[in-house]
Scaffold this motif. Structure first.
Motif, PDB file in Angstrom:
ATOM      1  N   VAL A 118      14.198  21.767  23.501  1.00 51.83           N
ATOM      2  CA  VAL A 118      12.919  21.111  23.235  1.00 51.83           C
ATOM      3  C   VAL A 118      13.137  19.604  23.228  1.00 51.83           C
ATOM      4  O   VAL A 118      14.263  19.117  23.049  1.00 51.83           O
ATOM      5  N   HIS A 119      12.070  18.845  23.410  1.00 58.59           N
ATOM      6  CA  HIS A 119      12.208  17.396  23.494  1.00 58.59           C
ATOM      7  C   HIS A 119      12.427  16.786  22.111  1.00 58.59           C
ATOM      8  O   HIS A 119      12.326  17.450  21.070  1.00 58.59           O
ATOM      9  N   SER A 120      12.695  15.499  22.092  1.00 59.94           N
ATOM     10  CA  SER A 120      13.099  14.818  20.863  1.00 59.94           C
ATOM     11  C   SER A 120      11.959  14.623  19.874  1.00 59.94           C
ATOM     12  O   SER A 120      12.201  14.296  18.703  1.00 59.94           O
ATOM     13  N   LEU A 121      10.722  14.798  20.302  1.00 64.01           N
ATOM     14  CA  LEU A 121       9.590  14.574  19.414  1.00 64.01           C
ATOM     15  C   LEU A 121       9.170  15.840  18.660  1.00 64.01           C
ATOM     16  O   LEU A 121       8.201  15.823  17.897  1.00 64.01           O
ATOM     17  N   VAL A 122       9.906  16.909  18.858  1.00 69.55           N
ATOM     18  CA  VAL A 122       9.649  18.150  18.115  1.00 69.55           C
ATOM     19  C   VAL A 122      10.405  18.088  16.794  1.00 69.55           C
ATOM     20  O   VAL A 122      11.573  17.706  16.748  1.00 69.55           O
ATOM     21  N   LYS A 123       9.738  18.462  15.707  1.00 68.88           N
ATOM     22  CA  LYS A 123      10.427  18.676  14.441  1.00 68.88           C
ATOM     23  C   LYS A 123      10.547  20.184  14.244  1.00 68.88           C
ATOM     24  O   LYS A 123       9.536  20.892  14.140  1.00 68.88           O
ATOM     25  N   VAL A 124      11.782  20.654  14.218  1.00 70.22           N
ATOM     26  CA  VAL A 124      12.046  22.086  14.135  1.00 70.22           C
ATOM     27  C   VAL A 124      12.173  22.476  12.665  1.00 70.22           C
ATOM     28  O   VAL A 124      13.148  22.132  11.994  1.00 70.22           O
ATOM     29  N   PHE A 125      11.181  23.183  12.167  1.00 72.12           N
ATOM     30  CA  PHE A 125      11.179  23.637  10.777  1.00 72.12           C
ATOM     31  C   PHE A 125      11.809  25.032  10.681  1.00 72.12           C
ATOM     32  O   PHE A 125      11.602  25.866  11.575  1.00 72.12           O
ATOM     33  N   PRO A 126      12.532  25.297   9.603  1.00 73.89           N
ATOM     34  CA  PRO A 126      13.196  26.599   9.497  1.00 73.89           C
ATOM     35  C   PRO A 126      12.247  27.749   9.201  1.00 73.89           C
ATOM     36  O   PRO A 126      12.583  28.911   9.471  1.00 73.89           O
ATOM     37  N   ASP A 127      11.072  27.414   8.658  1.00 73.46           N
ATOM     38  CA  ASP A 127      10.189  28.466   8.145  1.00 73.46           C
ATOM     39  C   ASP A 127       8.914  28.627   8.958  1.00 73.46           C
ATOM     40  O   ASP A 127       7.922  29.141   8.453  1.00 73.46           O
ATOM     41  N   GLU A 128       8.916  28.174  10.189  1.00 73.88           N
ATOM     42  CA  GLU A 128       7.748  28.420  11.029  1.00 73.88           C
ATOM     43  C   GLU A 128       8.186  28.709  12.460  1.00 73.88           C
ATOM     44  O   GLU A 128       9.261  28.299  12.905  1.00 73.88           O
ATOM     45  N   GLU A 129       7.324  29.423  13.165  1.00 77.87           N
ATOM     46  CA  GLU A 129       7.642  29.798  14.537  1.00 77.87           C
ATOM     47  C   GLU A 129       7.678  28.557  15.424  1.00 77.87           C
ATOM     48  O   GLU A 129       6.856  27.652  15.278  1.00 77.87           O
ATOM     49  N   LEU A 130       8.638  28.499  16.320  1.00 73.86           N
ATOM     50  CA  LEU A 130       8.764  27.380  17.255  1.00 73.86           C
ATOM     51  C   LEU A 130       7.788  27.590  18.407  1.00 73.86           C
ATOM     52  O   LEU A 130       7.921  28.536  19.189  1.00 73.86           O
ATOM     53  N   GLN A 131       6.809  26.704  18.500  1.00 74.32           N
ATOM     54  CA  GLN A 131       5.749  26.867  19.498  1.00 74.32           C
ATOM     55  C   GLN A 131       6.023  26.126  20.800  1.00 74.32           C
ATOM     56  O   GLN A 131       5.414  26.414  21.831  1.00 74.32           O
TER      57      GLN A 131
ATOM     58  N   GLU B 254       9.926  25.341  26.592  1.00 73.98           N
ATOM     59  CA  GLU B 254      11.258  24.814  26.912  1.00 73.98           C
ATOM     60  C   GLU B 254      11.177  23.636  27.872  1.00 73.98           C
ATOM     61  O   GLU B 254      10.326  23.576  28.758  1.00 73.98           O
ATOM     62  N   VAL B 255      12.066  22.683  27.653  1.00 71.64           N
ATOM     63  CA  VAL B 255      12.211  21.523  28.535  1.00 71.64           C
ATOM     64  C   VAL B 255      13.593  21.610  29.155  1.00 71.64           C
ATOM     65  O   VAL B 255      14.584  21.792  28.439  1.00 71.64           O
ATOM     66  N   VAL B 256      13.677  21.469  30.470  1.00 69.37           N
ATOM     67  CA  VAL B 256      14.987  21.660  31.118  1.00 69.37           C
ATOM     68  C   VAL B 256      15.473  20.428  31.868  1.00 69.37           C
ATOM     69  O   VAL B 256      16.578  20.429  32.414  1.00 69.37           O
ATOM     70  N   LYS B 257      14.663  19.354  31.878  1.00 67.27           N
ATOM     71  CA  LYS B 257      15.122  18.159  32.585  1.00 67.27           C
ATOM     72  C   LYS B 257      14.500  16.916  31.964  1.00 67.27           C
ATOM     73  O   LYS B 257      13.502  16.969  31.246  1.00 67.27           O
ATOM     74  N   GLY B 258      15.120  15.784  32.258  1.00 63.06           N
ATOM     75  CA  GLY B 258      14.629  14.509  31.758  1.00 63.06           C
ATOM     76  C   GLY B 258      15.210  13.383  32.585  1.00 63.06           C
ATOM     77  O   GLY B 258      15.989  13.605  33.525  1.00 63.06           O
ATOM     78  N   ALA B 259      14.844  12.160  32.246  1.00 58.53           N
ATOM     79  CA  ALA B 259      15.315  11.000  33.000  1.00 58.53           C
ATOM     80  C   ALA B 259      15.477   9.814  32.066  1.00 58.53           C
ATOM     81  O   ALA B 259      14.748   9.669  31.072  1.00 58.53           O
ATOM     82  N   ALA B 260      16.444   8.969  32.386  1.00 56.07           N
ATOM     83  CA  ALA B 260      16.694   7.775  31.590  1.00 56.07           C
ATOM     84  C   ALA B 260      17.249   6.685  32.492  1.00 56.07           C
ATOM     85  O   ALA B 260      17.830   6.961  33.544  1.00 56.07           O
ATOM     86  N   LEU B 261      17.066   5.440  32.055  1.00 53.21           N
ATOM     87  CA  LEU B 261      17.660   4.327  32.774  1.00 53.21           C
ATOM     88  C   LEU B 261      19.134   4.202  32.386  1.00 53.21           C
ATOM     89  O   LEU B 261      19.599   4.846  31.448  1.00 53.21           O
ATOM     90  N   GLN B 262      19.857   3.361  33.105  1.00 53.56           N
ATOM     91  CA  GLN B 262      21.318   3.342  32.967  1.00 53.56           C
ATOM     92  C   GLN B 262      21.804   2.846  31.603  1.00 53.56           C
ATOM     93  O   GLN B 262      22.927   3.143  31.211  1.00 53.56           O
ATOM     94  N   ASN B 263      20.977   2.076  30.916  1.00 54.21           N
ATOM     95  CA  ASN B 263      21.385   1.555  29.605  1.00 54.21           C
ATOM     96  C   ASN B 263      20.465   2.054  28.497  1.00 54.21           C
ATOM     97  O   ASN B 263      20.231   1.366  27.517  1.00 54.21           O
ATOM     98  N   GLU B 264      19.992   3.277  28.657  1.00 49.25           N
ATOM     99  CA  GLU B 264      19.026   3.848  27.725  1.00 49.25           C
ATOM    100  C   GLU B 264      19.580   5.111  27.080  1.00 49.25           C
ATOM    101  O   GLU B 264      20.183   5.947  27.754  1.00 49.25           O
ATOM    102  N   VAL B 265      19.373   5.249  25.778  1.00 43.26           N
ATOM    103  CA  VAL B 265      19.770   6.477  25.081  1.00 43.26           C
ATOM    104  C   VAL B 265      18.680   7.529  25.276  1.00 43.26           C
ATOM    105  O   VAL B 265      17.502   7.264  25.049  1.00 43.26           O
ATOM    106  N   PHE B 266      19.076   8.709  25.699  1.00 44.35           N
ATOM    107  CA  PHE B 266      18.131   9.806  25.910  1.00 44.35           C
ATOM    108  C   PHE B 266      18.520  10.954  24.981  1.00 44.35           C
ATOM    109  O   PHE B 266      19.685  11.354  24.929  1.00 44.35           O
ATOM    110  N   SER B 267      17.539  11.486  24.268  1.00 40.55           N
ATOM    111  CA  SER B 267      17.818  12.562  23.313  1.00 40.55           C
ATOM    112  C   SER B 267      16.945  13.781  23.569  1.00 40.55           C
ATOM    113  O   SER B 267      15.797  13.661  24.019  1.00 40.55           O
ATOM    114  N   TYR B 268      17.509  14.938  23.283  1.00 40.69           N
ATOM    115  CA  TYR B 268      16.760  16.195  23.294  1.00 40.69           C
ATOM    116  C   TYR B 268      17.415  17.120  22.283  1.00 40.69           C
ATOM    117  O   TYR B 268      18.426  16.763  21.653  1.00 40.69           O
TER     118      TYR B 268
END
Length: 552
Positions: free
Chosen positions: A10-23, A26-40
């Motif tokens: 899932v992408h970085s803007l998801v907050k995964v809670f332990p007590d609720e279903e993950l809605q 799925e994300v399988v790809k992304g893009a970033a510039l050469q000096n950029e931090v990319f998170s998932y």
């Protein structure tokens, strides 16, 4: 025995809670510039308890990948009672926030609970543009593979420009001494300062609150915070002083080493009114003693005489060290209309002594600017409209505990999109700076008691969880948070927009930001969902790539 074990990227803007279903899908790809931090994230859930799962990453760019476990922090006070509806949840409980280093024992799976691994890729401008698949494997102690996920990251052949925005999250030097049980400016303290300053710089904080004297912030009237004073003061006679700047020089050298670009010197008068002097320690007759504080009338002869001696010498030191263009000053934090007279008095004491240096203060009443009392106001993002309407420049903004309706903020209970949208807003209004009061405030309100930030996240029930700090105190140094990483993503979005502006022009970029929206973006009106932010960033990346290819 085969376990029922499921995973999902899932992408970085998801907050995964332990007590609720993950809605989230799925994300399988992304893009970033050469000096950029990319998170998932790779979320995982097991039907059964598994005490130890090793998480392994395989990629050609594996040296640039960091994996951390998303921990849970308790919140007794998630949000104010009259909040808006742009919230994830409003109940007390466990919220995903700290990003914990993976231990040698791996991670644990609890029955039926979703948890996640936070994966960051930092190409450091060293990775050749191209497509880079990464495989993340979850493996039992026995060697049995429970699951694997594959993510493909495209590194685009372009670089984010240097950050123009001045960005400060107030650095509470004393909180490091109290939590780590070390003396102020001992060698251990300097080691900790380096770690925490470097982490701040790595996340786009380029201005640092510098404690000339112990900052008079969030302190109970009549109370004291632990002394963290960079300037030595010696009383040499009645209202006569000698000053030493050796510690300040070491502080500046450390900040330079870490990459800090600007210094905001601590407030010269107390918070909420500018009526008193900050705590100032001095050597008098061979003994250390407090010579100014709550008992000091800010406009009295004694403190005025002190400032008349101190500030000219400080200014001379600043110039000798080539810091003129990097230095900012504060008078008093968050004055209201009730404090106009006392704020004006304080300003008049120092204005000639600090001529040529910008004075910045967080305040939300336009009258202060209109009356000429502050040339560089920092209004809250929910009180910024009058400043926008009058074309105030340079324009700064801030948010804190009171900005919880409609506008951007970073509480645990808020969606991460509400944190990240700030980058687009700062770009649209061409903001010069952003301020927040809490990089590492690990006390209760008014600094009455020390807290454990892993267990008390609301400053002792005073501020909604997430307001008071971005970093947690780990045994070996700072533990970053989801909110800190997402804030840095917002700053990267801002820099990507600046790059696109160089390629397309500002008018074209502004038009593209509002395209398809029912109302133009403002500080209180903006797309509420993560999909808009991510798709807009994909569009920005595509345009940058398009222009890079055309330029070849």
């Amino acid at each position: 025995m085969t376990q029922k074990f499921e995973t999902r990227i899932v992408h970085s803007l998801v907050k995964v809670f332990p007590d609720e279903e993950l809605q989230e899908t799925e994300v399988v790809k992304g893009a970033a510039l050469q000096n950029e931090v990319f998170s998932y994230q790779v979320a995982y859930r097991s039907q059964h308890w598994i005490p130890s799962i090793h998480v392994k990453v395989e990629s050609e760019i594996g040296d640039y990948i960091t994996m951390r476990s998303v921990g849970l922090s308790p919140s007794e006070y998630p949000v104010q009672g009259d909040h808006d509806d742009n919230m994830l949840r409003t109940t007390p409980g466990l919220y995903p926030d700290p990003l914990l280093p993976l231990s040698g024992d791996g991670v644990r799976a609890y029955p039926g609970q979703w948890r996640s691994i936070w994966i960051s890729v930092n190409p450091k401008n060293e990775v050749i543009p191209g497509l880079y698949p990464t495989v993340v494997r979850f493996v039992m102690e026995s060697g049995e593979e429970l699951a694997k996920e594959r993510f493909e990251l495209e590194i685009i052949g372009a670089q984010l420009p240097k950050q123009q925005l001045l960005h400060t999250q107030w650095f509470h030097t004393d909180c490091l001494t109290t939590h780590y049980h070390t003396d102020a400016f001992s060698e251990r303290h300097w080691e900790l300062l380096k770690q925490y300053i470097q982490t701040a710089v790595d996340h786009g904080i380029n201005m640092l609150l510098t404690p000339l004297f112990t900052p008079p912030l969030d302190t109970e009237v009549g109370g004291e915070r632990p002394t963290v004073q960079l300037v030595d003061v010696e009383v040499t006679g009645e209202n006569q002083y000698r000053f030493g700047f050796d510690r300040l020089k070491r502080w500046v050298e450390l900040c330079n080493e870490c990459g800090i670009e600007y210094f905001e010197f601590s407030h010269l008068f107390t918070q909420w009114g500018a009526k008193h002097a900050p705590k100032i320690m001095a050597t008098a007759d061979g003994e250390a003693k407090r010579i100014f504080g709550w008992e000091t009338d800010a406009s009295g002869d004694a403190y005025r005489a002190f400032l008349n001696q101190f500030l000219p010498q400080l200014v001379e030191w600043i110039r000798e060290n080539g810091l003129e263009s990097r230095s900012y000053f504060h008078i008093s934090d968050e004055p209201t209309l009730d404090h106009l007279e006392s704020y004006e008095s304080a300003r008049n004491i120092v204005k000639d002594l600090l001529e040529g240096f910008p004075i910045i203060d967080a305040l939300s009443d336009y009258d202060f600017y209109e009356k000429g009392l502050v040339e560089n106001p920092i209004p809250a993002n929910n009180h910024i409209e009058p400043f926008l309407e009058h074309g105030v420049t340079p324009l700064w903004t801030y948010y804190c505990v009171s900005q919880y309706k409609d506008v951007s903020n970073r509480f645990f209970s808020m969606p991460s999109a509400r944190n990240r949208i700030l980058g687009y807003q700062l770009y649209k209004y061409d903001a010069a700076g952003f301020l927040h009061w809490g990089y590492n405030f690990w006390y209760t309100q008014y600094s009455k008691q020390v807290i454990d930030p892993f267990h008390v996240t609301d400053a002792g029930g005073a501020f909604p969880s997430g307001d008071a700090y971005l970093v947690y105190p780990g045994e070996d140094g700072p533990i970053e948070s989801i909110r800190m990483e997402v804030m840095y993503e917002a700053l990267q979005d801002l820099r990507a927009l600046r790059l696109l502006e160089e390629l397309m022009g500002r008018d074209a970029v502004l038009a593209a930001l509002d395209e398809g929206l029912d109302e133009p973006i403002t500080f209180s009106c903006y797309p509420r969902n993560a999909d808009w932010i991510l798709s807009k960033r994909d569009w920005i990346n595509g345009k940058i790539k398009e222009h890079m290819l055309a330029a070849k």
